[in-house]
Design an enzyme around this catalytic site. Structure first.
Site, mmCIF file in Angstrom:
data_model
loop_
_atom_site.group_PDB
_atom_site.id
_atom_site.type_symbol
_atom_site.label_atom_id
_atom_site.label_comp_id
_atom_site.label_asym_id
_atom_site.label_seq_id
_atom_site.Cartn_x
_atom_site.Cartn_y
_atom_site.Cartn_z
ATOM 1 N N TYR A 161 0.844 -1.208 0.000
ATOM 2 C CA TYR A 161 0.000 0.000 0.000
ATOM 3 C C TYR A 161 0.876 1.254 0.000
ATOM 4 O O TYR A 161 0.658 2.185 -0.777
ATOM 5 C CB TYR A 161 -0.910 -0.049 1.222
ATOM 6 C CG TYR A 161 -1.905 1.077 1.336
ATOM 7 C CD1 TYR A 161 -3.034 1.117 0.520
ATOM 8 C CD2 TYR A 161 -1.736 2.084 2.274
ATOM 9 C CE1 TYR A 161 -3.965 2.139 0.639
ATOM 10 C CE2 TYR A 161 -2.661 3.111 2.408
ATOM 11 C CZ TYR A 161 -3.775 3.134 1.583
ATOM 12 O OH TYR A 161 -4.692 4.154 1.709
ATOM 13 N N LYS A 165 1.122 4.390 -2.761
ATOM 14 C CA LYS A 165 0.828 5.787 -2.442
ATOM 15 C C LYS A 165 2.074 6.663 -2.580
ATOM 16 O O LYS A 165 1.986 7.822 -3.003
ATOM 17 C CB LYS A 165 0.235 5.900 -1.038
ATOM 18 C CG LYS A 165 -1.107 5.175 -0.867
ATOM 19 C CD LYS A 165 -2.166 5.691 -1.828
ATOM 20 C CE LYS A 165 -3.557 5.148 -1.500
ATOM 21 N NZ LYS A 165 -4.600 5.647 -2.431
HETATM 22 P P1 NAP Z 1 -13.518 2.405 0.665
HETATM 23 O O1 NAP Z 1 -14.538 2.854 1.623
HETATM 24 O O2 NAP Z 1 -13.112 0.979 0.631
HETATM 25 O O3 NAP Z 1 -13.922 2.854 -0.800
HETATM 26 C C1 NAP Z 1 -13.033 2.559 -1.861
HETATM 27 C C2 NAP Z 1 -13.665 2.948 -3.167
HETATM 28 O O4 NAP Z 1 -12.776 2.539 -4.216
HETATM 29 C C3 NAP Z 1 -14.991 2.256 -3.370
HETATM 30 O O5 NAP Z 1 -15.904 3.127 -4.002
HETATM 31 C C4 NAP Z 1 -14.622 1.118 -4.308
HETATM 32 O O6 NAP Z 1 -15.728 0.832 -5.142
HETATM 33 C C5 NAP Z 1 -13.504 1.735 -5.139
HETATM 34 N N1 NAP Z 1 -12.685 0.698 -5.745
HETATM 35 C C6 NAP Z 1 -11.912 -0.224 -5.109
HETATM 36 N N2 NAP Z 1 -11.398 -1.061 -6.024
HETATM 37 C C7 NAP Z 1 -11.855 -0.661 -7.231
HETATM 38 C C8 NAP Z 1 -11.673 -1.137 -8.556
HETATM 39 N N3 NAP Z 1 -10.944 -2.231 -8.809
HETATM 40 N N4 NAP Z 1 -12.290 -0.495 -9.557
HETATM 41 C C9 NAP Z 1 -13.068 0.587 -9.316
HETATM 42 N N5 NAP Z 1 -13.274 1.085 -8.097
HETATM 43 C C10 NAP Z 1 -12.678 0.461 -7.063
HETATM 44 O O7 NAP Z 1 -12.174 3.244 0.875
HETATM 45 P P2 NAP Z 1 -11.920 4.755 1.333
HETATM 46 O O8 NAP Z 1 -11.419 4.694 2.711
HETATM 47 O O9 NAP Z 1 -13.061 5.619 0.978
HETATM 48 O O10 NAP Z 1 -10.659 5.077 0.408
HETATM 49 C C11 NAP Z 1 -10.687 6.026 -0.623
HETATM 50 C C12 NAP Z 1 -9.248 6.432 -0.911
HETATM 51 O O11 NAP Z 1 -8.690 7.014 0.267
HETATM 52 C C13 NAP Z 1 -8.335 5.261 -1.274
HETATM 53 O O12 NAP Z 1 -7.459 5.639 -2.300
HETATM 54 C C14 NAP Z 1 -7.583 5.002 0.021
HETATM 55 O O13 NAP Z 1 -6.333 4.408 -0.214
HETATM 56 C C15 NAP Z 1 -7.460 6.413 0.556
HETATM 57 N N6 NAP Z 1 -7.216 6.475 1.995
HETATM 58 C C16 NAP Z 1 -8.091 5.931 2.881
HETATM 59 C C17 NAP Z 1 -7.810 5.979 4.247
HETATM 60 C C18 NAP Z 1 -8.726 5.377 5.279
HETATM 61 O O14 NAP Z 1 -8.296 5.182 6.424
HETATM 62 N N7 NAP Z 1 -9.984 5.103 4.952
HETATM 63 C C19 NAP Z 1 -6.642 6.591 4.697
HETATM 64 C C20 NAP Z 1 -5.774 7.137 3.765
HETATM 65 C C21 NAP Z 1 -6.064 7.074 2.422
HETATM 66 P P3 NAP Z 1 -16.241 -0.637 -5.558
HETATM 67 O O15 NAP Z 1 -15.902 -1.549 -4.439
HETATM 68 O O16 NAP Z 1 -17.696 -0.394 -5.782
HETATM 69 O O17 NAP Z 1 -15.514 -0.917 -6.821
#
Ligand code: NAP
Length: 256
Positions: A161, A165
Protein backbone atom coordinates in the site's frame (compact mmCIF):
# COMPACT_ATOMS: atom_id res chain seq x y z
CA UNK A 1 -23.90 35.59 -3.93
CA UNK A 2 -21.02 36.77 -1.74
CA UNK A 3 -17.63 36.71 -3.50
CA UNK A 4 -16.09 34.15 -1.19
CA UNK A 5 -18.87 31.69 -2.03
CA UNK A 6 -18.01 31.98 -5.73
CA UNK A 7 -14.36 31.28 -4.99
CA UNK A 8 -15.28 28.03 -3.23
CA UNK A 9 -17.88 27.02 -5.81
CA UNK A 10 -17.61 24.49 -8.65
CA UNK A 11 -20.91 25.42 -10.25
CA UNK A 12 -21.38 24.03 -13.74
CA UNK A 13 -18.18 21.98 -13.65
CA UNK A 14 -17.96 18.29 -14.43
CA UNK A 15 -16.16 16.08 -11.91
CA UNK A 16 -15.01 12.52 -12.66
CA UNK A 17 -14.78 10.77 -9.29
CA UNK A 18 -13.40 7.24 -8.96
CA UNK A 19 -14.28 5.02 -6.02
CA UNK A 20 -17.61 6.82 -5.83
CA UNK A 21 -19.67 3.94 -4.46
CA UNK A 22 -18.73 4.42 -0.80
CA UNK A 23 -16.37 6.04 1.71
CA UNK A 24 -14.42 9.15 0.80
CA UNK A 25 -15.39 9.04 -2.89
CA UNK A 26 -19.12 8.90 -2.14
CA UNK A 27 -18.82 11.84 0.26
CA UNK A 28 -16.77 13.77 -2.33
CA UNK A 29 -19.58 13.30 -4.87
CA UNK A 30 -22.12 14.73 -2.41
CA UNK A 31 -19.97 17.70 -1.43
CA UNK A 32 -18.94 18.56 -5.01
CA UNK A 33 -22.62 18.35 -6.02
CA UNK A 34 -23.56 20.60 -3.08
CA UNK A 35 -21.06 23.11 -4.46
CA UNK A 36 -22.57 22.94 -7.95
CA UNK A 37 -20.75 20.21 -9.90
CA UNK A 38 -22.19 17.51 -12.11
CA UNK A 39 -20.72 14.13 -11.22
CA UNK A 40 -19.40 11.16 -13.15
CA UNK A 41 -19.41 8.43 -10.50
CA UNK A 42 -17.15 5.44 -11.19
CA UNK A 43 -16.80 2.18 -9.23
CA UNK A 44 -17.84 -1.48 -9.44
CA UNK A 45 -20.72 -1.74 -6.97
CA UNK A 46 -24.02 -0.96 -8.72
CA UNK A 47 -25.96 -0.52 -5.47
CA UNK A 48 -23.56 2.05 -4.01
CA UNK A 49 -23.44 3.94 -7.30
CA UNK A 50 -27.25 4.02 -7.50
CA UNK A 51 -27.39 5.59 -4.02
CA UNK A 52 -24.89 8.27 -5.00
CA UNK A 53 -26.78 9.02 -8.19
CA UNK A 54 -29.97 9.53 -6.16
CA UNK A 55 -28.14 11.78 -3.66
CA UNK A 56 -26.53 13.91 -6.38
CA UNK A 57 -29.75 14.26 -8.37
CA UNK A 58 -31.65 15.20 -5.20
CA UNK A 59 -29.26 18.18 -4.98
CA UNK A 60 -30.33 19.24 -8.49
CA UNK A 61 -27.14 18.15 -10.26
CA UNK A 62 -26.61 15.54 -12.98
CA UNK A 63 -24.97 12.20 -12.21
CA UNK A 64 -23.59 9.80 -14.80
CA UNK A 65 -22.89 6.36 -13.32
CA UNK A 66 -20.16 4.23 -14.90
CA UNK A 67 -19.57 0.75 -13.55
CA UNK A 68 -15.95 -0.25 -14.12
CA UNK A 69 -13.12 -2.23 -12.54
CA UNK A 70 -10.17 0.15 -12.54
CA UNK A 71 -7.80 -2.74 -11.94
CA UNK A 72 -8.23 -3.36 -15.67
CA UNK A 73 -6.69 -1.04 -18.28
CA UNK A 74 -9.48 -1.81 -20.74
CA UNK A 75 -12.17 -0.97 -18.19
CA UNK A 76 -10.41 2.26 -17.23
CA UNK A 77 -10.23 3.28 -20.88
CA UNK A 78 -13.90 2.46 -21.38
CA UNK A 79 -14.91 4.48 -18.31
CA UNK A 80 -13.03 7.58 -19.46
CA UNK A 81 -14.35 7.27 -23.01
CA UNK A 82 -17.96 6.84 -21.84
CA UNK A 83 -17.66 10.04 -19.80
CA UNK A 84 -16.09 11.99 -22.67
CA UNK A 85 -18.68 10.71 -25.17
CA UNK A 86 -21.57 11.59 -22.86
CA UNK A 87 -20.49 14.94 -21.44
CA UNK A 88 -17.28 16.07 -23.16
CA UNK A 89 -14.28 17.48 -21.28
CA UNK A 90 -14.02 16.86 -17.54
CA UNK A 91 -13.00 19.86 -15.41
CA UNK A 92 -12.10 17.92 -12.26
CA UNK A 93 -10.57 14.46 -11.88
CA UNK A 94 -10.58 12.87 -8.43
CA UNK A 95 -8.38 9.75 -8.47
CA UNK A 96 -9.79 8.27 -5.29
CA UNK A 97 -10.47 4.56 -5.95
CA UNK A 98 -8.12 2.52 -3.85
CA UNK A 99 -7.66 -0.73 -2.06
CA UNK A 100 -5.88 -1.38 1.19
CA UNK A 101 -3.47 -4.16 1.82
CA UNK A 102 -2.29 -5.07 5.29
CA UNK A 103 0.76 -7.12 4.38
CA UNK A 104 4.18 -6.72 6.00
CA UNK A 105 7.30 -6.76 3.81
CA UNK A 106 8.23 -10.39 4.54
CA UNK A 107 4.74 -11.65 3.70
CA UNK A 108 3.66 -9.42 0.81
CA UNK A 109 2.49 -11.51 -2.12
CA UNK A 110 3.41 -10.64 -5.70
CA UNK A 111 -0.25 -11.01 -6.70
CA UNK A 112 -1.48 -8.42 -4.21
CA UNK A 113 1.41 -6.11 -5.19
CA UNK A 114 0.28 -6.18 -8.83
CA UNK A 115 -3.38 -5.64 -7.94
CA UNK A 116 -2.76 -2.78 -5.48
CA UNK A 117 -0.40 -1.02 -7.88
CA UNK A 118 -2.87 -1.46 -10.75
CA UNK A 119 -5.75 0.17 -8.87
CA UNK A 120 -3.95 2.71 -6.67
CA UNK A 121 -1.23 3.87 -9.07
CA UNK A 122 -1.75 2.72 -12.68
CA UNK A 123 -5.41 3.80 -12.85
CA UNK A 124 -4.59 7.43 -11.88
CA UNK A 125 -1.93 7.50 -14.62
CA UNK A 126 -4.31 6.05 -17.19
CA UNK A 127 -7.22 8.35 -16.31
CA UNK A 128 -4.97 11.41 -16.30
CA UNK A 129 -3.67 10.44 -19.76
CA UNK A 130 -7.22 10.15 -21.04
CA UNK A 131 -8.89 13.11 -19.31
CA UNK A 132 -6.11 15.74 -19.19
CA UNK A 133 -6.06 16.40 -22.96
CA UNK A 134 -9.52 18.01 -22.71
CA UNK A 135 -8.33 20.09 -19.77
CA UNK A 136 -5.27 21.14 -21.80
CA UNK A 137 -7.50 22.19 -24.70
CA UNK A 138 -9.64 24.37 -22.42
CA UNK A 139 -6.57 25.59 -20.46
CA UNK A 140 -8.14 24.69 -17.10
CA UNK A 141 -8.38 21.63 -14.90
CA UNK A 142 -7.93 20.21 -11.42
CA UNK A 143 -6.54 16.76 -10.65
CA UNK A 144 -6.76 15.52 -7.08
CA UNK A 145 -4.95 12.30 -6.24
CA UNK A 146 -6.03 10.63 -3.01
CA UNK A 147 -2.91 9.28 -1.40
CA UNK A 148 -2.26 8.48 2.27
CA UNK A 149 -0.07 9.22 5.26
CA UNK A 150 1.34 5.79 4.38
CA UNK A 151 3.21 7.52 1.54
CA UNK A 152 5.16 9.58 4.08
CA UNK A 153 6.09 7.28 6.91
CA UNK A 154 6.85 3.61 7.50
CA UNK A 155 3.52 2.29 8.76
CA UNK A 156 3.83 -1.28 10.01
CA UNK A 157 2.19 -3.83 7.71
CA UNK A 158 1.68 -1.47 4.78
CA UNK A 159 4.39 -2.68 2.38
CA UNK A 160 2.47 -2.74 -0.88
CA UNK A 161 0.00 0.00 0.00
CA UNK A 162 2.77 2.43 0.95
CA UNK A 163 4.58 1.69 -2.30
CA UNK A 164 1.45 2.52 -4.29
CA UNK A 165 0.83 5.79 -2.44
CA UNK A 166 4.49 6.87 -2.45
CA UNK A 167 4.46 6.27 -6.20
CA UNK A 168 1.31 8.35 -6.52
CA UNK A 169 2.95 11.28 -4.72
CA UNK A 170 6.03 11.04 -6.94
CA UNK A 171 3.94 10.78 -10.11
CA UNK A 172 1.94 13.82 -9.02
CA UNK A 173 5.13 15.92 -9.09
CA UNK A 174 5.68 14.91 -12.72
CA UNK A 175 2.08 15.77 -13.54
CA UNK A 176 2.74 19.21 -12.05
CA UNK A 177 5.90 19.65 -14.14
CA UNK A 178 4.12 18.69 -17.34
CA UNK A 179 0.62 20.08 -16.84
CA UNK A 180 1.25 23.41 -15.09
CA UNK A 181 1.94 25.21 -18.40
CA UNK A 182 -1.66 24.33 -19.30
CA UNK A 183 -3.11 25.84 -16.10
CA UNK A 184 -3.92 22.45 -14.56
CA UNK A 185 -3.37 22.09 -10.81
CA UNK A 186 -2.46 18.66 -9.43
CA UNK A 187 -2.18 17.83 -5.72
CA UNK A 188 -2.34 14.83 -3.46
CA UNK A 189 -4.35 14.53 -0.27
CA UNK A 190 -2.71 12.31 2.35
CA UNK A 191 -5.26 11.31 4.99
CA UNK A 192 -4.75 9.53 8.26
CA UNK A 193 -7.18 6.75 9.18
CA UNK A 194 -10.64 7.72 7.97
CA UNK A 195 -13.64 5.77 9.17
CA UNK A 196 -14.87 4.36 5.87
CA UNK A 197 -15.48 0.70 5.04
CA UNK A 198 -11.76 0.44 4.14
CA UNK A 199 -10.59 2.20 7.29
CA UNK A 200 -12.92 0.14 9.43
CA UNK A 201 -11.75 -3.15 7.88
CA UNK A 202 -8.14 -2.63 8.97
CA UNK A 203 -8.34 -0.27 11.94
CA UNK A 204 -11.58 -1.59 13.45
CA UNK A 205 -9.44 -4.01 15.50
CA UNK A 206 -8.71 -2.24 18.85
CA UNK A 207 -5.31 -3.97 19.00
CA UNK A 208 -4.31 -1.86 15.99
CA UNK A 209 -6.48 1.19 16.55
CA UNK A 210 -5.76 2.02 20.22
CA UNK A 211 -1.96 2.31 20.01
CA UNK A 212 -2.29 4.19 16.73
CA UNK A 213 -4.77 6.82 17.90
CA UNK A 214 -2.75 7.35 21.08
CA UNK A 215 0.00 8.78 18.83
CA UNK A 216 -2.25 11.21 16.90
CA UNK A 217 -1.72 14.70 18.37
CA UNK A 218 -5.39 15.62 17.94
CA UNK A 219 -6.33 12.31 19.57
CA UNK A 220 -8.75 11.09 16.93
CA UNK A 221 -9.06 9.75 13.39
CA UNK A 222 -11.08 11.32 10.56
CA UNK A 223 -14.47 11.21 8.92
CA UNK A 224 -15.07 11.13 5.13
CA UNK A 225 -16.62 14.63 5.13
CA UNK A 226 -13.32 16.10 6.36
CA UNK A 227 -11.50 14.75 3.31
CA UNK A 228 -14.38 15.66 0.98
CA UNK A 229 -14.21 19.30 2.11
CA UNK A 230 -10.51 19.38 1.23
CA UNK A 231 -11.29 17.84 -2.17
CA UNK A 232 -13.78 20.65 -2.78
CA UNK A 233 -11.20 23.27 -1.81
CA UNK A 234 -8.65 21.79 -4.24
CA UNK A 235 -11.30 21.62 -6.98
CA UNK A 236 -12.40 25.22 -6.50
CA UNK A 237 -10.86 28.51 -7.73
CA UNK A 238 -9.90 29.32 -4.12
CA UNK A 239 -6.90 26.99 -4.50
CA UNK A 240 -5.72 28.08 -7.96
CA UNK A 241 -2.14 28.82 -6.82
CA UNK A 242 -1.78 25.48 -5.03
CA UNK A 243 -0.20 22.72 -7.08
CA UNK A 244 2.31 19.97 -6.40
CA UNK A 245 1.48 19.75 -2.73
CA UNK A 246 1.03 16.61 -0.65
CA UNK A 247 -1.55 17.88 1.78
CA UNK A 248 -1.63 16.02 5.07
CA UNK A 249 -5.01 15.63 6.76
CA UNK A 250 -3.82 13.56 9.65
CA UNK A 251 -4.48 15.27 12.97
CA UNK A 252 -0.76 16.04 13.19
CA UNK A 253 0.36 12.39 13.04
CA UNK A 254 3.25 12.98 10.62
CA UNK A 255 4.19 16.35 12.16
CA UNK A 256 5.55 15.12 15.45
P1 NAP B 1 -13.52 2.40 0.66
O1 NAP B 1 -14.54 2.85 1.62
O2 NAP B 1 -13.11 0.98 0.63
O3 NAP B 1 -13.92 2.85 -0.80
C1 NAP B 1 -13.03 2.56 -1.86
C2 NAP B 1 -13.66 2.95 -3.17
O4 NAP B 1 -12.78 2.54 -4.22
C3 NAP B 1 -14.99 2.26 -3.37
O5 NAP B 1 -15.90 3.13 -4.00
C4 NAP B 1 -14.62 1.12 -4.31
O6 NAP B 1 -15.73 0.83 -5.14
C5 NAP B 1 -13.50 1.73 -5.14
N1 NAP B 1 -12.68 0.70 -5.75
C6 NAP B 1 -11.91 -0.22 -5.11
N2 NAP B 1 -11.40 -1.06 -6.02
C7 NAP B 1 -11.85 -0.66 -7.23
C8 NAP B 1 -11.67 -1.14 -8.56
N3 NAP B 1 -10.94 -2.23 -8.81
N4 NAP B 1 -12.29 -0.50 -9.56
C9 NAP B 1 -13.07 0.59 -9.32
N5 NAP B 1 -13.27 1.09 -8.10
C10 NAP B 1 -12.68 0.46 -7.06
O7 NAP B 1 -12.17 3.24 0.87
P2 NAP B 1 -11.92 4.75 1.33
O8 NAP B 1 -11.42 4.69 2.71
O9 NAP B 1 -13.06 5.62 0.98
O10 NAP B 1 -10.66 5.08 0.41
C11 NAP B 1 -10.69 6.03 -0.62
C12 NAP B 1 -9.25 6.43 -0.91
O11 NAP B 1 -8.69 7.01 0.27
C13 NAP B 1 -8.34 5.26 -1.27
O12 NAP B 1 -7.46 5.64 -2.30
C14 NAP B 1 -7.58 5.00 0.02
O13 NAP B 1 -6.33 4.41 -0.21
C15 NAP B 1 -7.46 6.41 0.56
N6 NAP B 1 -7.22 6.48 1.99
C16 NAP B 1 -8.09 5.93 2.88
C17 NAP B 1 -7.81 5.98 4.25
C18 NAP B 1 -8.73 5.38 5.28
O14 NAP B 1 -8.30 5.18 6.42
N7 NAP B 1 -9.98 5.10 4.95
C19 NAP B 1 -6.64 6.59 4.70
C20 NAP B 1 -5.77 7.14 3.76
C21 NAP B 1 -6.06 7.07 2.42
P3 NAP B 1 -16.24 -0.64 -5.56
O15 NAP B 1 -15.90 -1.55 -4.44
O16 NAP B 1 -17.70 -0.39 -5.78
O17 NAP B 1 -15.51 -0.92 -6.82
Amino acid sequence: MADFVNRFSVTGQKAFVTGASKGIGAEACRVLADAGADIVAVARDAGGLAEIKADVEAKGRRCLVIQADLGSVEEGRRAAQEALDAWGTMDILVNNAGVGCGEPILEASMESFDRVIAINLRAPLLLTQLLAPGMIAQRRGKIINISSQAAMIGLLGHATYSASKGGLNAMTKVMVAELSPHNIQVNTICPTVIMTPLGQAYWGDPARYDPFVAKVPLGRVGQPIEVADLILFLASPASDLITGDDIMIDGGYTAV
